[in-house]
Design a protein around this motif. Structure first.
Motif, PDB file in Angstrom:
ATOM      1  N   PHE A   8      71.152 106.916  90.702  1.00 56.03           N
ATOM      2  CA  PHE A   8      71.525 107.026  92.119  1.00 56.03           C
ATOM      3  C   PHE A   8      71.966 108.452  92.462  1.00 56.03           C
ATOM      4  O   PHE A   8      71.698 108.936  93.568  1.00 56.03           O
ATOM      5  CB  PHE A   8      72.644 106.037  92.451  1.00 56.03           C
ATOM      6  CG  PHE A   8      72.162 104.637  92.696  1.00 56.03           C
ATOM      7  CD1 PHE A   8      71.343 104.349  93.779  1.00 56.03           C
ATOM      8  CD2 PHE A   8      72.511 103.600  91.846  1.00 56.03           C
ATOM      9  CE1 PHE A   8      70.888 103.055  94.009  1.00 56.03           C
ATOM     10  CE2 PHE A   8      72.064 102.306  92.061  1.00 56.03           C
ATOM     11  CZ  PHE A   8      71.246 102.028  93.142  1.00 56.03           C
ATOM     12  N   LYS A  64      70.900 111.209  90.961  1.00 59.10           N
ATOM     13  CA  LYS A  64      69.668 112.020  90.996  1.00 59.10           C
ATOM     14  C   LYS A  64      68.884 111.745  92.276  1.00 59.10           C
ATOM     15  O   LYS A  64      68.334 112.665  92.884  1.00 59.10           O
ATOM     16  CB  LYS A  64      68.824 111.713  89.763  1.00 59.10           C
ATOM     17  CG  LYS A  64      67.506 112.454  89.740  1.00 59.10           C
ATOM     18  CD  LYS A  64      66.951 112.620  88.364  1.00 59.10           C
ATOM     19  CE  LYS A  64      67.516 113.837  87.678  1.00 59.10           C
ATOM     20  NZ  LYS A  64      66.890 114.140  86.413  1.00 59.10           N
ATOM     21  N   TRP A 103      61.230 103.942  95.386  1.00 57.77           N
ATOM     22  CA  TRP A 103      61.409 105.336  94.952  1.00 57.77           C
ATOM     23  C   TRP A 103      62.595 105.455  93.986  1.00 57.77           C
ATOM     24  O   TRP A 103      62.481 106.073  92.929  1.00 57.77           O
ATOM     25  CB  TRP A 103      61.614 106.206  96.191  1.00 57.77           C
ATOM     26  CG  TRP A 103      61.739 107.660  95.945  1.00 57.77           C
ATOM     27  CD1 TRP A 103      60.744 108.517  95.578  1.00 57.77           C
ATOM     28  CD2 TRP A 103      62.929 108.447  96.063  1.00 57.77           C
ATOM     29  NE1 TRP A 103      61.246 109.794  95.466  1.00 57.77           N
ATOM     30  CE2 TRP A 103      62.580 109.777  95.760  1.00 57.77           C
ATOM     31  CE3 TRP A 103      64.246 108.178  96.408  1.00 57.77           C
ATOM     32  CZ2 TRP A 103      63.506 110.818  95.781  1.00 57.77           C
ATOM     33  CZ3 TRP A 103      65.165 109.215  96.436  1.00 57.77           C
ATOM     34  CH2 TRP A 103      64.786 110.508  96.115  1.00 57.77           C
ATOM     35  N   ILE A 141      62.785 106.358  89.839  1.00 59.82           N
ATOM     36  CA  ILE A 141      63.680 107.338  89.203  1.00 59.82           C
ATOM     37  C   ILE A 141      64.446 106.670  88.064  1.00 59.82           C
ATOM     38  O   ILE A 141      64.539 107.199  86.952  1.00 59.82           O
ATOM     39  CB  ILE A 141      64.664 107.930  90.243  1.00 59.82           C
ATOM     40  CG1 ILE A 141      63.896 108.788  91.256  1.00 59.82           C
ATOM     41  CG2 ILE A 141      65.746 108.764  89.559  1.00 59.82           C
ATOM     42  CD1 ILE A 141      64.746 109.277  92.409  1.00 59.82           C
ATOM     43  N   ASN A 196      62.078 105.860  85.039  1.00 59.25           N
ATOM     44  CA  ASN A 196      61.733 107.065  84.268  1.00 59.25           C
ATOM     45  C   ASN A 196      62.914 107.539  83.438  1.00 59.25           C
ATOM     46  O   ASN A 196      62.765 107.925  82.278  1.00 59.25           O
ATOM     47  CB  ASN A 196      61.274 108.191  85.201  1.00 59.25           C
ATOM     48  CG  ASN A 196      59.882 107.955  85.721  1.00 59.25           C
ATOM     49  OD1 ASN A 196      59.058 107.331  85.060  1.00 59.25           O
ATOM     50  ND2 ASN A 196      59.605 108.426  86.921  1.00 59.25           N
TER      51      ASN A 196
END
Lengths: 164, 207
Positions: free
Chosen positions: B69, B71, B88, B92, B95
């Motif tokens: 969150f 990032k 989205w 993140i 990954n």
């Protein structure tokens, strides 16, 4: 296939247990608060940092860096691209070098194969004196190392006399 | 004399909780942390749960979810709106987790969450464990451990697909969007992962 699906149904029932695993009570009550507090702390610490300056002065560069953060695979692609570009540059340089050497070999006078740049610089002033040709070197000092190198007196060089 | 409506009964359209995701994103992009707080609240449970099922460790999942969150907030300016904010931020988090798991490799320990009370009333689960041990909670805990160990034996991409589909209940399309691959890949990974799990958990699955 039908049998597989039935077996997967049993597996799915087993996997339902995962949905019953719950974090400690009240865990989500202050989760977002912790995230926001960390963001605030990070902003305070990074104020004036290099990235902040990049973001302020070059937003396009900051956006470019952000792409790498979101998609790590792009880093690999970018690095590969850079390596290929570098390899291409090296290959082209090597090819150009080989071409230039070949050209020099072709233009050399076969009668004077050992003619060097140094000898050229000696003969150039002579040519200039004799026939008004183009003088290549106007620096007589450059001739001095030749005499020192071979231990011979240079006929074009007259020693200075301090006598009156 | 007209009576004023009760303030509590009227939803405030300007309150973050009543706002659309796109409006919250817009405000958060301009540095509104109240709006971002609301976005975190909306998706924290699903993001945390996915990361917990991937890592089988509460502390790791907590750290990874917070970092994801954070990032996402710092990269919010690069969010074009091609997908939903939810997809989205999920991407993140996924990954980040896969990178973390690659670094962690075999250096891990289970830190499992408690099983809620409802599990003991789930007929499917009870049918699986009733013949194993007389005490239900012990049997459930043993099953939980075996299940998590079996999941950890899968590769990260296969585990991710099983977690997102069979545990989190996401569709093939959503998973394909989150993982950035096509639906066929999702299906084949899911099939292979289920086959693997079936082998690891054979003693609990009726033949």
């Amino acid at each position: 296939m039908k049998e597989n699906e039935q077996n997967f149904d049993e597996l799915k029932k087993l996997l339902k247990l995962k949905q019953h695993e719950i974090p400690p009570p009240g865990y989500f009550n202050n989760f977002s608060g912790k995230v926001v507090a960390r963001i605030r702390a990070g902003e305070a610490a990074n104020r004036g940092s290099a990235y902040e300056q990049v973001e302020t002065h070059s937003p396009w560069l900051a956006r470019f860096i952000a792409i790498f953060e979101i998609k790590p695979s792009v880093i690999g692609a970018f690095a590969t691209g850079l390596c290929l570009l570098f390899a291409l540059g090296v290959a082209l340089t090597a090819k150009d070098g080989a071409g230039t050497n070949g050209l020099m070999a072709e233009t050399q006078d076969p009668a004077a194969p050992a003619m060097s740049l140094a000898s050229a610089s000696i003969t150039a002033p002579l040519l200039a004196d004799g026939g008004g040709g183009i003088q290549i070197s106007t620096n007589p000092v450059s001739l001095q190392p030749m005499a020192n190198t071979f231990g011979q007196a240079n006929p074009l060089f007259q020693p200075a006399s301090f006598g009156h | 004399m007209t009576s004023m409506p009760e303030p509590a009964a009227v939803p405030d359209p300007n309150a973050p909780s009543g706002m659309l995701e796109s409006d919250l994103v817009k405000r958060a992009r301009h540095g509104d942390l109240v709006a971002y707080d609301e976005l975190v609240r909306r998706y924290q449970q699903r993001i945390y749960a996915t990361l917990y099922h991937m890592t089988a460790n509460h502390e790791d999942a907590n750290d990874l979810a917070q970092e994801a969150f954070i990032k996402a907030y710092s990269a919010l300016k690069s969010f074009k709106g091609g997908s939903t904010f939810y997809t989205w931020v999920y991407r993140i988090a996924v990954n980040k987790t896969i990178n973390f798991l690659k670094q962690r490799k075999n250096k891990f320990h289970l830190s499992l969450n408690d099983i809620d009370f409802n599990a003991e009333h789930d007929p499917d689960l009870m049918a699986l464990i009733s013949h194993k041990t007389p005490t239900r909670d012990v049997a459930l805990n043993e099953l939980q451990k075996k299940l998590n160990e079996a999941l950890l034996k899968l590769s990260e991409p296969h585990r991710m697909v099983v977690v997102l589909h069979d545990v989190q209940g996401q569709s093939h399309e959503e998973i394909a969007e989150i993982l950035g691959c096509n639906i066929g890949t999702v299906r084949s990974r899911l099939f292979y992962a289920r086959q693997q799990l079936q082998g690891y958990l054979a003693e609990y699955i009726k033949a």
